[in-house]
Design an enzyme around this catalytic site. Structure first.
Site, PDB file in Angstrom:
ATOM      1  N   CYS A   9       0.788  -1.224   0.000  1.00 45.67           N
ATOM      2  CA  CYS A   9       0.000   0.000   0.000  1.00 45.67           C
ATOM      3  C   CYS A   9       0.824   1.280   0.000  1.00 45.67           C
ATOM      4  O   CYS A   9       2.004   1.269   0.313  1.00 45.67           O
ATOM      5  CB  CYS A   9      -0.898   0.064   1.233  1.00 45.67           C
ATOM      6  SG  CYS A   9      -2.006  -1.303   1.366  1.00 45.67           S
ATOM      7  N   GLY A  35       0.821   0.104  -5.187  1.00 41.97           N
ATOM      8  CA  GLY A  35      -0.395  -0.709  -5.184  1.00 41.97           C
ATOM      9  C   GLY A  35      -1.234  -0.432  -6.400  1.00 41.97           C
ATOM     10  O   GLY A  35      -1.533   0.739  -6.686  1.00 41.97           O
ATOM     11  N   ASN A 110      -0.957   1.530   5.552  1.00 35.52           N
ATOM     12  CA  ASN A 110       0.102   0.782   4.857  1.00 35.52           C
ATOM     13  C   ASN A 110       0.859   0.003   5.912  1.00 35.52           C
ATOM     14  O   ASN A 110       1.350   0.579   6.882  1.00 35.52           O
ATOM     15  CB  ASN A 110       1.058   1.759   4.152  1.00 35.52           C
ATOM     16  CG  ASN A 110       2.275   1.047   3.570  1.00 35.52           C
ATOM     17  OD1 ASN A 110       2.201  -0.106   3.167  1.00 35.52           O
ATOM     18  ND2 ASN A 110       3.387   1.735   3.510  1.00 35.52           N
ATOM     19  N   GLY A 111       0.951  -1.313   5.729  1.00 35.47           N
ATOM     20  CA  GLY A 111       1.668  -2.138   6.697  1.00 35.47           C
ATOM     21  C   GLY A 111       0.941  -3.441   6.935  1.00 35.47           C
ATOM     22  O   GLY A 111       0.083  -3.837   6.137  1.00 35.47           O
ATOM     23  N   TYR A 250      14.191  -1.908  -3.688  1.00 36.94           N
ATOM     24  CA  TYR A 250      13.239  -2.135  -4.773  1.00 36.94           C
ATOM     25  C   TYR A 250      11.948  -1.303  -4.698  1.00 36.94           C
ATOM     26  O   TYR A 250      11.532  -0.724  -5.689  1.00 36.94           O
ATOM     27  CB  TYR A 250      12.887  -3.631  -4.805  1.00 36.94           C
ATOM     28  CG  TYR A 250      11.694  -4.014  -5.639  1.00 36.94           C
ATOM     29  CD1 TYR A 250      11.706  -3.862  -7.021  1.00 36.94           C
ATOM     30  CD2 TYR A 250      10.546  -4.531  -5.053  1.00 36.94           C
ATOM     31  CE1 TYR A 250      10.608  -4.212  -7.788  1.00 36.94           C
ATOM     32  CE2 TYR A 250       9.442  -4.892  -5.813  1.00 36.94           C
ATOM     33  CZ  TYR A 250       9.473  -4.728  -7.177  1.00 36.94           C
ATOM     34  OH  TYR A 250       8.393  -5.073  -7.927  1.00 36.94           O
TER      35      TYR A 250
END
Ligand code: SF4
Length: 465
Positions: A9, A35, A110-111, A250
């Site tokens: 996310c 995402g 996010n997580g 990345y």
């Protein structure tokens, strides 16, 4: 069977900006790489919150908003989501919105909250009804049942009960809030857009909006922004930091500041360090575009071997062509990449990639480079072998599907069909990001997580318990 690791996310929040819903959607465009499954924006007009969510890319969300009218308001939060197959549905798209005793509240996360299942089970025992399968929803329930009249107190209490990683933006009609877990695993930064405040997973969202980076949200900080200004509340002490080093390898865009540092600079250093640790006698350095471009430039710079574009990537291939058969996967690689024979024919090639997951894509790419005429292929990976799972919000294949979990480096070289294969060491990776030394999670590479409970869980998984 997609041979990639996916970030799950990206989040954004904006306060005090006319047409906040459009600005939030613009910021999401910049974070689309975090995402692609769904996106959404929740907007406050000061009294209520309007939610718009769509499956697919952010372009679908903005088309929908243009067709149906952009929600009006000066504050908004937004979210882009990648989900694993089982959870791909609009009910799991974020932001979430609920109406509870303190009024409407929207959350974008996010997580990964790794104790969410346990918490959910206990809450269901107490009669709570859940609408999604997302871990994020427990935060609403924990907030709603807290007796304190103060919303901040209730949120703080909820955040103290969850374990794992979170970067969260939250919207009530009269305030924007942002919080980060005490180890600061995922990135979250604060910016200024004229007099408005912006919070985003990556600073590349600020660049698109014309906002300036102010600072990172501190690990363990809850930031509350309203008409009186911006104030900071400490959720919990931060005994150690454990930033995800894969963000530099990345996930993040090179033009972002991540954990306060230039991703481009650190990613180039990964390539330079790789050239030092694992040199190759070759004529040309090429990258697997786009994620390995920066590390390949670093490798080229250090080694003195010229960098050239040897593979072209087609950016218009979506997830449409996922095919579980080997032939299907190879076709997908052909749809996505094409070699440039003039660069490769008769040359000894260094092919730089950022990581190897299952190895199926890289194997097809090596075959493609060989068929284009390369006389030798030396694969160099700008991170160490990925051997363990991520419990902090990255969608990795299971350990048994990770190539490096099952093969020696020599066996992987043979599997790829190349002359040599070299990885960056864990020490070299950390050295490349030396500004943050001692502040990283390297769990998927080292099998050592910054949380003893996860170390235990990982050991049990390895023993098949
Ligand atoms: S396990 Fe790997 S991907 Fe997950 S947070 Fe740690 S370094 Fe990042």
């Amino acid at each position: 069977m997609v041979d990639e690791i996916h970030e799950e996310c990206g989040v954004i929040g904006i306060w005090g900006y006319a047409n906040a819903s459009r600005a939030a959607a613009m910021g999401l465009f910049a974070m689309q790489h975090r995402g692609q499954e769904s996106s959404g924006v929740a907007t406050s007009d000061g009294k209520d919150i309007t939610l718009v969510r769509q499956m697919g890319l952010v372009a679908r969300l903005t088309e929908y908003m243009q067709e149906h009218g952009e929600p009006a308001g000066n504050a908004a939060i937004g979210h882009v989501r990648y989900s694993t197959a089982g959870g791909s549905s609009v009910v799991n798209a974020q932001p979430f919105l609920v109406r509870h005793k303190r009024g409407p509240l929207s959350i974008a996360h996010n997580g990964n909250l790794y104790n969410a299942r346990d918490l959910r089970g206990k809450l269901e025992e107490l009669g709570h009804i859940f609408q999604s399968t997302s871990d994020t929803e427990v935060l609403f329930h924990l907030t709603a049942r807290h007796p304190a009249p103060s919303l901040e107190e209730a949120i703080k209490s909820a955040l103290l009960q969850v374990k794992g990683s979170y970067c969260i933006t939250m919207l009530a009609p009269d305030r924007l809030m942002a919080a980060r877990d005490p180890m600061g695993i995922r990135p979250l930064c604060l910016g200024r857009l004229d007099k408005a405040w912006v919070v985003a997973s990556e600073s590349c969202a600020f660049d698109l909006l014309g906002a300036t980076y102010v600072r990172d949200i501190e690990p363990g900080e809850l930031l509350v922004i309203d008409d009186t200004g911006c104030r900071s509340i400490r959720i919990a002490e931060s005994p150690r930091r454990a930033h995800c080093i894969f963000e530099f390898v990345y996930f993040s865009r090179p033009d972002s500041l991540i954990f306060g540092h230039s991703c481009d600079k650190i990613r180039r250093r990964l390539g330079k360090q790789l050239a030092t640790e694992s040199p190759a006698d070759a004529d040309v350095v090429i990258s697997v575009p786009d994620s390995s471009n920066t590390a390949a430039l670093g490798f080229s710079h250090k080694s003195g071997i010229r960098f050239e574009i040897g593979l072209l990537r087609n950016h218009y291939v979506g997830r449409t062509f996922i095919d579980p058969t080997q032939a299907g996967r190879e076709n997908k690689v052909k749809l996505k990449f094409n070699p440039i024979p003039g660069v490769l024919k008769g040359r000894r090639v260094v092919l730089v990639d950022d990581s190897i997951v299952r190895g199926t894509t890289l194997r097809s790419l090596c075959r493609m480079v060989r068929e284009a005429g390369a006389s030798e292929i030396h694969v160099r990976i700008s991170s160490p072998p990925v051997r363990s799972p991520c419990f902090y919000g990255m969608d990795f294949p299971t350990e048994s599907e990770l190539l490096a979990s099952n093969m020696s480096i020599e066996d992987m070289r043979k599997y790829l069909g190349v002359e040599s294969l070299g990885y960056l060491s864990i020490e070299g990776m950390v050295q490349a990001a030396r500004e943050l030394e001692g502040q990283f999670c390297t769990g998927c590479f080292s099998g050592e997580y910054p949380d003893e409970e996860l170390n235990k869980q990982n050991r049990q998984m390895q023993l098949g318990l």
